[in-house]
Write a protein that holds these residues in place. Structure first.
Motif, PDB file in Angstrom:
ATOM      1  N   GLY A   9       4.178 -39.198 120.800  1.00 46.11           N
ATOM      2  CA  GLY A   9       5.471 -40.044 120.780  1.00 46.11           C
ATOM      3  C   GLY A   9       5.367 -41.184 120.782  1.00 46.11           C
ATOM      4  N   LEU A  10       5.522 -42.064 119.346  1.00 50.21           N
ATOM      5  CA  LEU A  10       5.317 -43.215 119.230  1.00 50.21           C
ATOM      6  C   LEU A  10       6.697 -44.012 118.985  1.00 50.21           C
ATOM      7  CD1 LEU A  10       2.043 -43.095 117.331  1.00 50.21           C
ATOM      8  CD2 LEU A  10       2.359 -43.348 119.837  1.00 50.21           C
ATOM      9  N   GLY A  11       7.566 -43.193 118.585  1.00 48.23           N
ATOM     10  CA  GLY A  11       9.167 -43.962 118.137  1.00 48.23           C
ATOM     11  C   GLY A  11       9.702 -44.828 119.706  1.00 48.23           C
ATOM     12  N   GLY A  12       9.939 -45.809 119.111  1.00 51.65           N
ATOM     13  CA  GLY A  12      11.070 -46.489 120.192  1.00 51.65           C
ATOM     14  C   GLY A  12      10.211 -46.729 121.514  1.00 51.65           C
ATOM     15  N   TRP A  13      10.682 -46.122 122.600  1.00 53.40           N
ATOM     16  CA  TRP A  13      10.094 -46.200 123.862  1.00 53.40           C
ATOM     17  C   TRP A  13       8.489 -46.010 123.769  1.00 53.40           C
ATOM     18  CZ3 TRP A  13      10.818 -49.651 127.311  1.00 53.40           C
ATOM     19  CH2 TRP A  13      10.501 -49.262 128.699  1.00 53.40           C
ATOM     20  N   GLY A  14       8.258 -45.047 123.156  1.00 61.91           N
ATOM     21  CA  GLY A  14       6.835 -44.476 123.201  1.00 61.91           C
ATOM     22  C   GLY A  14       5.965 -45.545 122.485  1.00 61.91           C
ATOM     23  N   GLY A  15       6.553 -46.281 121.190  1.00 64.00           N
ATOM     24  CA  GLY A  15       5.775 -47.350 120.743  1.00 64.00           C
ATOM     25  C   GLY A  15       5.642 -48.418 121.623  1.00 64.00           C
ATOM     26  N   ASN A  16       6.528 -48.501 122.424  1.00 64.45           N
ATOM     27  CA  ASN A  16       6.168 -49.705 123.606  1.00 64.45           C
ATOM     28  C   ASN A  16       5.404 -49.228 124.693  1.00 64.45           C
ATOM     29  OD1 ASN A  16       7.246 -51.026 126.211  1.00 64.45           O
ATOM     30  ND2 ASN A  16       8.354 -52.229 124.569  1.00 64.45           N
ATOM     31  N   TRP A  17       5.274 -48.078 125.017  1.00 62.19           N
ATOM     32  CA  TRP A  17       4.117 -47.462 125.727  1.00 62.19           C
ATOM     33  C   TRP A  17       2.836 -48.002 125.117  1.00 62.19           C
ATOM     34  CZ3 TRP A  17       2.792 -44.523 130.077  1.00 62.19           C
ATOM     35  CH2 TRP A  17       3.989 -44.103 130.960  1.00 62.19           C
ATOM     36  N   VAL A  34      -0.198 -39.019 118.316  1.00 62.59           N
ATOM     37  CA  VAL A  34       0.561 -38.102 117.832  1.00 62.59           C
ATOM     38  C   VAL A  34       2.159 -38.613 117.443  1.00 62.59           C
ATOM     39  CG1 VAL A  34       1.363 -35.741 117.699  1.00 62.59           C
ATOM     40  CG2 VAL A  34      -1.140 -36.567 118.955  1.00 62.59           C
ATOM     41  N   ASP A  35       2.513 -38.503 116.257  1.00 65.38           N
ATOM     42  CA  ASP A  35       3.906 -38.759 115.992  1.00 65.38           C
ATOM     43  C   ASP A  35       4.099 -37.781 114.759  1.00 65.38           C
ATOM     44  OD1 ASP A  35       6.117 -40.563 116.942  1.00 65.38           O
ATOM     45  OD2 ASP A  35       6.278 -40.230 114.845  1.00 65.38           O
ATOM     46  N   ILE A  36       5.028 -37.398 114.628  1.00 59.52           N
ATOM     47  CA  ILE A  36       5.415 -36.583 113.231  1.00 59.52           C
ATOM     48  C   ILE A  36       5.572 -37.455 111.942  1.00 59.52           C
ATOM     49  CG2 ILE A  36       8.072 -36.564 113.568  1.00 59.52           C
ATOM     50  CD1 ILE A  36       8.126 -33.685 112.393  1.00 59.52           C
ATOM     51  N   ASP A  37       5.790 -38.731 112.434  1.00 57.14           N
ATOM     52  CA  ASP A  37       6.110 -39.763 110.978  1.00 57.14           C
ATOM     53  C   ASP A  37       5.006 -40.554 110.999  1.00 57.14           C
ATOM     54  OD1 ASP A  37       8.486 -40.932 109.477  1.00 57.14           O
ATOM     55  OD2 ASP A  37       7.364 -42.738 110.435  1.00 57.14           O
ATOM     56  N   ALA A  38       4.301 -40.440 109.753  1.00 55.79           N
ATOM     57  CA  ALA A  38       3.100 -41.148 109.361  1.00 55.79           C
ATOM     58  C   ALA A  38       3.237 -42.622 109.229  1.00 55.79           C
ATOM     59  CB  ALA A  38       2.628 -40.716 108.051  1.00 55.79           C
ATOM     60  N   ASP A  43       2.281 -47.874 111.728  1.00 60.00           N
ATOM     61  CA  ASP A  43       2.726 -49.298 112.420  1.00 60.00           C
ATOM     62  C   ASP A  43       2.105 -49.471 113.802  1.00 60.00           C
ATOM     63  OD1 ASP A  43       4.116 -49.652 109.965  1.00 60.00           O
ATOM     64  OD2 ASP A  43       6.217 -48.994 110.797  1.00 60.00           O
ATOM     65  N   VAL A  44       2.055 -48.530 114.614  1.00 63.80           N
ATOM     66  CA  VAL A  44       2.008 -48.450 115.861  1.00 63.80           C
ATOM     67  C   VAL A  44       0.473 -48.763 116.155  1.00 63.80           C
ATOM     68  CG1 VAL A  44       1.541 -47.356 118.162  1.00 63.80           C
ATOM     69  CG2 VAL A  44       3.713 -47.285 116.870  1.00 63.80           C
ATOM     70  N   ILE A  73       2.695 -37.879 127.392  1.00 64.11           N
ATOM     71  CA  ILE A  73       4.155 -37.494 126.538  1.00 64.11           C
ATOM     72  C   ILE A  73       5.210 -38.463 126.465  1.00 64.11           C
ATOM     73  CG2 ILE A  73       5.793 -35.859 126.028  1.00 64.11           C
ATOM     74  CD1 ILE A  73       3.642 -33.655 127.275  1.00 64.11           C
ATOM     75  N   THR A  74       5.489 -39.273 125.524  1.00 68.53           N
ATOM     76  CA  THR A  74       6.710 -40.029 125.502  1.00 68.53           C
ATOM     77  C   THR A  74       7.631 -39.798 124.309  1.00 68.53           C
ATOM     78  OG1 THR A  74       5.474 -41.832 124.013  1.00 68.53           O
ATOM     79  CG2 THR A  74       5.238 -41.882 126.584  1.00 68.53           C
ATOM     80  N   ALA A  75       7.495 -38.654 123.738  1.00 68.69           N
ATOM     81  CA  ALA A  75       8.295 -38.183 123.019  1.00 68.69           C
ATOM     82  C   ALA A  75       9.888 -37.847 123.464  1.00 68.69           C
ATOM     83  CB  ALA A  75       7.807 -36.859 122.267  1.00 68.69           C
TER      84      ALA A  75
END
Length: 345
Positions: A9-17, A34-38, A43-44, A73-75
Motif C-alpha cells: 500500500g503505497l498511495g497517499g499515507w502509505g507512500g509517506n511511510w 506492493v501496490d495495484i498501481d504501477a 514513483d515511490v 500494511i498501509t493500504a
C-alpha cells in the motif's frame, strides 16, 4: 540482522511511510513493495532511491517472489484484515495501520489467526510513541494527581476547503470517529490504563460541511472506574487548531495534568504540565526519543519479534480501542448510549 519486510500500500499515507517513516528504522529492511498501481510503485521507488527494489501488484505475487519475515500494511482500511490474514497464513508477522478494521469482530478474526500461528500482529497506533502521553501515563500510574475526577479532550482542525469531488477524505466512513478519534480513544486507554464501558456520540454538522458523514461530534465516554470523559472533535472548526493528539485536561484529587502532543510529525510540540491546588502549572520533563511515532512503533514491532514478546499495541491489545470506536459510530447513528463490547479472543 534487520527484519525483512514486504510493504503493501503505497498511495497517499502509505507512500509517506515508504519515504519517511520506514527508512529511519535500522532494524528493518524493505525487500519488496506492493501496490495495484504501477505508476505509484515507480514513483515511490524513485523517491526511496531504490529503483531496483522488487515491486508487485499483489501481496500474493510478492510472497511468491521474495523471502520476507513480515508484512507492513498501509493500504486502505477495508483491505487491512484480508491482507493481514493472507500474510499470517503465509507465516509472516504483520504490522497494520490504524484503524485495524472497520468492525471489532473482523479484527478479532485476525487476532485469533495470529495466535494460532504464533505470529506477531501489531497495530500502528503511532500517537502512543510520543513523549507527552508516555509521561502522562507514568504520572497517573504513580498517583501524582490522586483519583482522576474528569478528563476533557479537544481536537480542532479545518479540513473543508478542497473541492468535494477531489478530496477523498470527505467520503471516508466516519471520518472523525474512525479516522481521527481512534487515536484519542487509544491514548485514553493508554494513559488511564482503563477500558471504556459505554459511549454517547452526538453529531450535528454545519450546513457548510463537505463531509458525507460526521465531520464533528461531542462524545461522552464512561470508563470502567466510572470516570466520565468529555470529547469534542471537529474537522470543520475555525478555532485555533490543536495538535493532532488534541488538548487534554485531566483533573484529579491532588491536581491537574494538561498535555498536548504531535503538533507536527515530530515530538517538538509535546508539552505536559502539572498544576497543584493553588499553584501555577509546572512543566514536566519529557524523555528524549530518538525515534518517535510510526518509526518508533515499527522499531517496537521488529524488536518484539526478535525478543518473542508481545508488542504494546498488539492486535489483541488494540481491540478495546477499536470497540470504543465502533460503539461511538453506532451511537452517532442510533442517538443512544451504546455499550463498548470487546470480544473474547
Amino acid at each position: 540482522m534487520p527484519l525483512n519486510v514486504i510493504h503493501v500500500g503505497l498511495g497517499g499515507w502509505g507512500g509517506n511511510w515508504a519515504r519517511l517513516a520506514i527508512p529511519r528504522v535500522p532494524d528493518v529492511d524493505v525487500v519488496a513493495v506492493v501496490d495495484i498501481d504501477a505508476k505509484t510503485r515507480a514513483d515511490v521507488l524513485t523517491a526511496m532511491k531504490r529503483p531496483d527494489l522488487p515491486d508487485f501488484a499483489s501481496l500474493a505475487e510478492a510472497l511468491d517472489g521474495v523471502s520476507a519475515d513480515a508484512v507492513v500494511i498501509t493500504a486502505p482500511a477495508v483491505t487491512h484484515v484480508p491482507l493481514a490474514l493472507e500474510a499470517l497464513d503465509a507465516g509472516k508477522h504483520v504490522l497494520v495501520e490504524k484503524p485495524f478494521a472497520n468492525t471489532v469482530e473482523e479484527a478479532a478474526v485476525a487476532v485469533r489467526r495470529a495466535a494460532e500461528k504464533n505470529l506477531v500482529l501489531q497495530v500502528s497506533q503511532n500517537y502512543r510513541f510520543y513523549p507527552a502521553p508516555r509521561a502522562v501515563q507514568r504520572l497517573l500510574a504513580a498517583g501524582e494527581i490522586g483519583e482522576i475526577s474528569a478528563i476533557n479532550i479537544d481536537f480542532r482542525q479545518w479540513d473543508n476547503d478542497a473541492p468535494k469531488t477531489t478530496h477523498r477524505h470527505y467520503r471516508f466512513p466516519h471520518p472523525l470517529i474512525n479516522d481521527m478519534a481512534i487515536h484519542h480513544f487509544d491514548l485514553l486507554r493508554k494513559t488511564t490504563g482503563q477500558e471504556a464501558v459505554s459511549v454517547y456520540a452526538k453529531v450535528g454538522d454545519p450546513s457548510f460541511s463537505r463531509y458525507d458523514e460526521e465531520a464533528s461530534a461531542v462524545i461522552v465516554i464512561e470508563m470502567e472506574s466510572g470516570l466520565v470523559v468529555s470529547y469534542r472533535g471537529s474537522w470543520v472548526s475555525r478555532g485555533a487548531p490543536t495538535a493532532w493528539a488534541g488538548e487534554w485536561a485531566i483533573d484529579g484529587e491532588k491536581g491537574q495534568i494538561e498535555f498536548t502532543s504531535r503538533l507536527g510529525d515530530n515530538p517538538d510540540g509535546d508539552r505536559v504540565s502539572l498544576r497543584r491546588p493553588g499553584g501555577e502549572p509546572v512543566a514536566v520533563d519529557l524523555e528524549d526519543m530518538p525515534l518517535y511515532g510510526r518509526s518508533a512503533g515499527l522499531q517496537h514491532f521488529a524488536r518484539s519479534i526478535a525478543s518473542g514478546t508481545a508488542p504494546e499495541t498488539s492486535g489483541a491489545g488494540n481491540l478495546g480501542s477499536l470497540a470504543l470506536m465502533e460503539a461511538a459510530a453506532r451511537s452517532a447513528a442510533s442517538g443512544r448510549t451504546e455499550p463498548v463490547i470487546i470480544p473474547e479472543v
